[in-house]
Write a protein that holds these residues in place. Sequence first.
Motif, PDB file in Angstrom:
ATOM      1  N   ARG A   1      -8.095  -1.181  -5.824  1.00  0.00           N
ATOM      2  CA  ARG A   1      -6.545  -0.999  -6.600  1.00  0.00           C
ATOM      3  C   ARG A   1      -6.230   0.931  -4.824  1.00  0.00           C
ATOM      4  O   ARG A   1      -6.454   1.909  -5.870  1.00  0.00           O
TER       5      ARG A   1
ATOM      6  N   GLU B   1       0.491  -6.167  -4.757  1.00  0.00           N
ATOM      7  CA  GLU B   1       1.717  -5.741  -5.406  1.00  0.00           C
ATOM      8  C   GLU B   1       0.929  -4.706  -5.558  1.00  0.00           C
ATOM      9  O   GLU B   1       0.634  -3.818  -5.420  1.00  0.00           O
ATOM     10  N   GLY B   2       2.565  -3.820  -5.272  1.00  0.00           N
ATOM     11  CA  GLY B   2       3.033  -2.597  -4.519  1.00  0.00           C
ATOM     12  C   GLY B   2       4.104  -2.094  -5.376  1.00  0.00           C
ATOM     13  O   GLY B   2       5.407  -2.824  -5.540  1.00  0.00           O
ATOM     14  N   GLU B   3       4.140  -0.990  -5.561  1.00  0.00           N
ATOM     15  CA  GLU B   3       5.648  -0.071  -5.695  1.00  0.00           C
ATOM     16  C   GLU B   3       5.713   0.551  -4.471  1.00  0.00           C
ATOM     17  O   GLU B   3       4.938   0.563  -3.448  1.00  0.00           O
ATOM     18  N   ALA B   4       6.799   0.868  -4.422  1.00  0.00           N
ATOM     19  CA  ALA B   4       7.799   1.752  -3.061  1.00  0.00           C
ATOM     20  C   ALA B   4       6.286   2.105  -2.289  1.00  0.00           C
ATOM     21  O   ALA B   4       6.633   2.236  -1.479  1.00  0.00           O
ATOM     22  N   ASP B   5       6.046   3.121  -2.967  1.00  0.00           N
ATOM     23  CA  ASP B   5       5.094   4.203  -2.308  1.00  0.00           C
ATOM     24  C   ASP B   5       3.538   4.144  -2.111  1.00  0.00           C
ATOM     25  O   ASP B   5       2.544   4.263  -2.203  1.00  0.00           O
ATOM     26  N   ARG B   6       3.568   2.504  -3.303  1.00  0.00           N
ATOM     27  CA  ARG B   6       1.592   2.670  -3.331  1.00  0.00           C
ATOM     28  C   ARG B   6       1.508   1.571  -4.105  1.00  0.00           C
ATOM     29  O   ARG B   6       2.158   0.549  -4.620  1.00  0.00           O
TER      30      ARG B   6
ATOM     31  N   SER C   1      -0.337  -0.628  -5.839  1.00  0.00           N
ATOM     32  CA  SER C   1      -0.555  -0.926  -7.586  1.00  0.00           C
ATOM     33  C   SER C   1      -1.931  -2.153  -7.838  1.00  0.00           C
ATOM     34  O   SER C   1      -3.114  -1.617  -8.108  1.00  0.00           O
ATOM     35  N   TRP C   2      -1.786  -3.139  -6.400  1.00  0.00           N
ATOM     36  CA  TRP C   2      -3.547  -3.877  -6.735  1.00  0.00           C
ATOM     37  C   TRP C   2      -3.734  -4.586  -5.558  1.00  0.00           C
ATOM     38  O   TRP C   2      -2.742  -5.095  -4.689  1.00  0.00           O
TER      39      TRP C   2
ATOM     40  N   PRO D   1       0.051   3.307   0.420  1.00  0.00           N
ATOM     41  CA  PRO D   1       1.891   2.556   0.621  1.00  0.00           C
ATOM     42  C   PRO D   1       1.522   1.117   0.766  1.00  0.00           C
ATOM     43  O   PRO D   1       0.534   1.162   1.925  1.00  0.00           O
ATOM     44  N   PRO D   2       1.654   0.417   0.986  1.00  0.00           N
ATOM     45  CA  PRO D   2       1.695  -1.181   0.548  1.00  0.00           C
ATOM     46  C   PRO D   2       2.124  -1.410   2.310  1.00  0.00           C
ATOM     47  O   PRO D   2       1.681  -2.155   2.549  1.00  0.00           O
TER      48      PRO D   2
ATOM     49  N   GLU E   1      -6.116   3.885  -2.823  1.00  0.00           N
ATOM     50  CA  GLU E   1      -4.783   4.645  -2.761  1.00  0.00           C
ATOM     51  C   GLU E   1      -3.529   4.812  -1.794  1.00  0.00           C
ATOM     52  O   GLU E   1      -3.974   5.651  -0.919  1.00  0.00           O
TER      53      GLU E   1
END
Length: 310
Positions: free
Chosen positions: A135, A190-195, A197-198, A139-140, A137
Amino acid sequence: MTDTRRRLCRALADADGPVSGPALAEELGVSRAAIWKHVEALREAGFDIESGTDGYAVRSVPDYGGDAIAFGLDAPYAVEYHDRLASTNDRARELAMEGASDVLVVAGEQTGGRGRLDREWSSPLGGVYASLLRRPERPPAHAPIFTLAAAVAVTRACREAGVDAVIKWPNDVLLADDERKLAGILTEMEGEADRISWLLVGIGANVDVAAADLPETATSVREAGGTADRRRFCQRVVEVIHDIDAEEVLPAWRDHAVTLGRDVRVETPGGVVEGEAVDIEFPGALVVRTEEGERTVHAGDCEHLRPAGD
Ligand code: BT5
């Protein structure tokens, strides 16, 4: 694999000579009974562990398997091993959904190994099939740098095994001589907007495999005359991925790449780009000098047309 087991494997591997049960119990912060139980489990897994008056000493380690990979692995990942899986990426994805991280999923063989765009990945016994779940830290958009890092790691592992391997953009490791494929990498995340996730990096490497069991365009460390030690190979790939800093990735990739300076044809989702590959840019885009000027290509299938200067 429990954290105690992983740390016990590491402690036994690091020990210069026999190490006593009480010393191990203290180092790992667990009971002596727990140490004894894990030592017995390691014996069952095929380790030859002598217990003398001075303590435990490992005499031999099995060729492959979760404990064998964890034994002496210089990186902080638990190893989950299966003799056979459909796909280590699929299993790592399940673990990601359950909230896990820092796990290496390894299979002895795969029945549904996948390449990019759902292409098939031949996965006979003798190859290394591993997915590293983390995971990071970041951005995607930075995800491609992890694919490049894995390509550098696999290339180094091949070279340490005595095989002259090179990287073809973006994710193929080839034998330098005839450019047959030794390994491929499939990154999923898999990502969120700015990070992120895994993120999992799936590595398929032909290590101890006969050419007859592989596609015609492929070869293996064994066929190329290298040391076909799956355990060491798998450990080195994970250690290099773990150790390499993001800033080191592009210089290392350039050093090992065979694509730069070559005429290439890249099939991208937006059409074909043809020209000379001149550089790689963060996080993993190929810069191609075409007749219409420089184009930066973020994803696609790359074909080497002929050596530069021909
Ligand atoms: C790749 O795809 O090169 C990524 C392969 C990733 C496989 C690993 S194994 C562990 C993890 N679990 C999975 O399910 N996958 C990952 P791509 O660039 O699309 O290349 C696929 C193409 O390579 C196929 O269409 C064949 O032409 C060729 N190929 C298939 N099996 C091969 C092999 N064992 N060695 C070399 N080439 C192969």
